[in-house]
Design an enzyme around this catalytic site. Sequence first.
Site, mmCIF file in Angstrom:
data_model
loop_
_atom_site.group_PDB
_atom_site.id
_atom_site.type_symbol
_atom_site.label_atom_id
_atom_site.label_comp_id
_atom_site.label_asym_id
_atom_site.label_seq_id
_atom_site.Cartn_x
_atom_site.Cartn_y
_atom_site.Cartn_z
ATOM 1 N N PRO A 88 -3.393 -6.047 9.344
ATOM 2 C CA PRO A 88 -4.721 -6.664 9.189
ATOM 3 C C PRO A 88 -5.795 -5.942 10.000
ATOM 4 O O PRO A 88 -6.988 -6.146 9.769
ATOM 5 C CB PRO A 88 -4.520 -8.094 9.709
ATOM 6 N N GLU A 115 6.030 -8.759 15.198
ATOM 7 C CA GLU A 115 4.604 -8.774 15.563
ATOM 8 C C GLU A 115 3.963 -7.408 15.371
ATOM 9 O O GLU A 115 2.796 -7.209 15.749
ATOM 10 C CB GLU A 115 4.427 -9.236 17.016
ATOM 11 N N ARG A 153 -0.653 3.709 -10.988
ATOM 12 C CA ARG A 153 -1.179 3.413 -12.319
ATOM 13 C C ARG A 153 -2.408 4.252 -12.670
ATOM 14 O O ARG A 153 -2.817 4.293 -13.826
ATOM 15 C CB ARG A 153 -1.465 1.921 -12.486
ATOM 16 N N ASP A 168 -10.698 -0.808 -17.156
ATOM 17 C CA ASP A 168 -10.410 -2.136 -16.631
ATOM 18 C C ASP A 168 -11.287 -2.484 -15.435
ATOM 19 O O ASP A 168 -12.247 -1.801 -15.118
ATOM 20 C CB ASP A 168 -8.917 -2.298 -16.321
#
Length: 249
Positions: A88, A115, A153, A168
């Site tokens: 994060p 952690e 992709r 897309d």
Amino acid sequence: MNRYTVITLFPELVHAFRDTGIVGRCQQRGLVAIDTVNPRTYTQDRRATVDDTPYGGGPGMVMMAAPLRAAIAAARGAGPALVIYLSPQGRRFQQRDVARLASCPHLVLVAGRYEGIDERLLARDIDEEWSVGDFVLSGGEVPAMLMIDAIVRTLPDALGDARSAQEDSFSEDLLDHPHYTRPEILDGEAVPPVLLSGHHAAIDAWRRQQRIGRTWQRRPDLLPSGGLSVTDLALLAAYRRDLEESSGD
Ligand code: 58G
């Protein structure tokens, strides 16, 4: 051929992903190679310990430094590689980042557990730290697979139809238009008539109108800050008119 090596204590998680769907087909066709390296195989003790207590105390464990460092070195191999850690604290991964990462011949993705990892490994062994969103997960495997999926992709020849990655969501920073398939009436709801018209220019215009309208409704932050083109402004005005007609009186 592009290579993706995931460092993980749970390789079976990544193997299922590697062998499934578009990614699985790309691997089978030799377009990409996805493999895993398990730090547990680089442990020295009888119990094959992969975690250690944090200096300074507190709850939770940290990934043991030596096996992880050995796993990263093994994953790098001889050739050049870009080593990525998922957390994060990293830079937010977005569609615009995909092209550069897709041009790297070998990505090593370190999936943390517990952690996380020792800060000195982060400084010395990791090239880039990425986050896939503002939430905390129990492991970096899902973010690693997410990044590989988004990258693979976009590789030339990855999709059956060369156009679909182009058109897309997020191509041109716009959301996708709606899709419909059979039957023509589903639960009393009809397919928008223009899609049955066979009038390709009208269909293209309708789809672009939907993309602009939906982006304006759901993600106005994505609309170009310099404003829309005259054509797109007209499409948006028509979309808003249609909205009022269907909801208001
Ligand atoms: C807190 C933060 C506890 C990536 C990080 C443990 C990885 C979210 C993301 C960690 C992740 C993301 C261990 C488990 C990293 C380490 C991993 N959570 N948002 N969790 O991209």
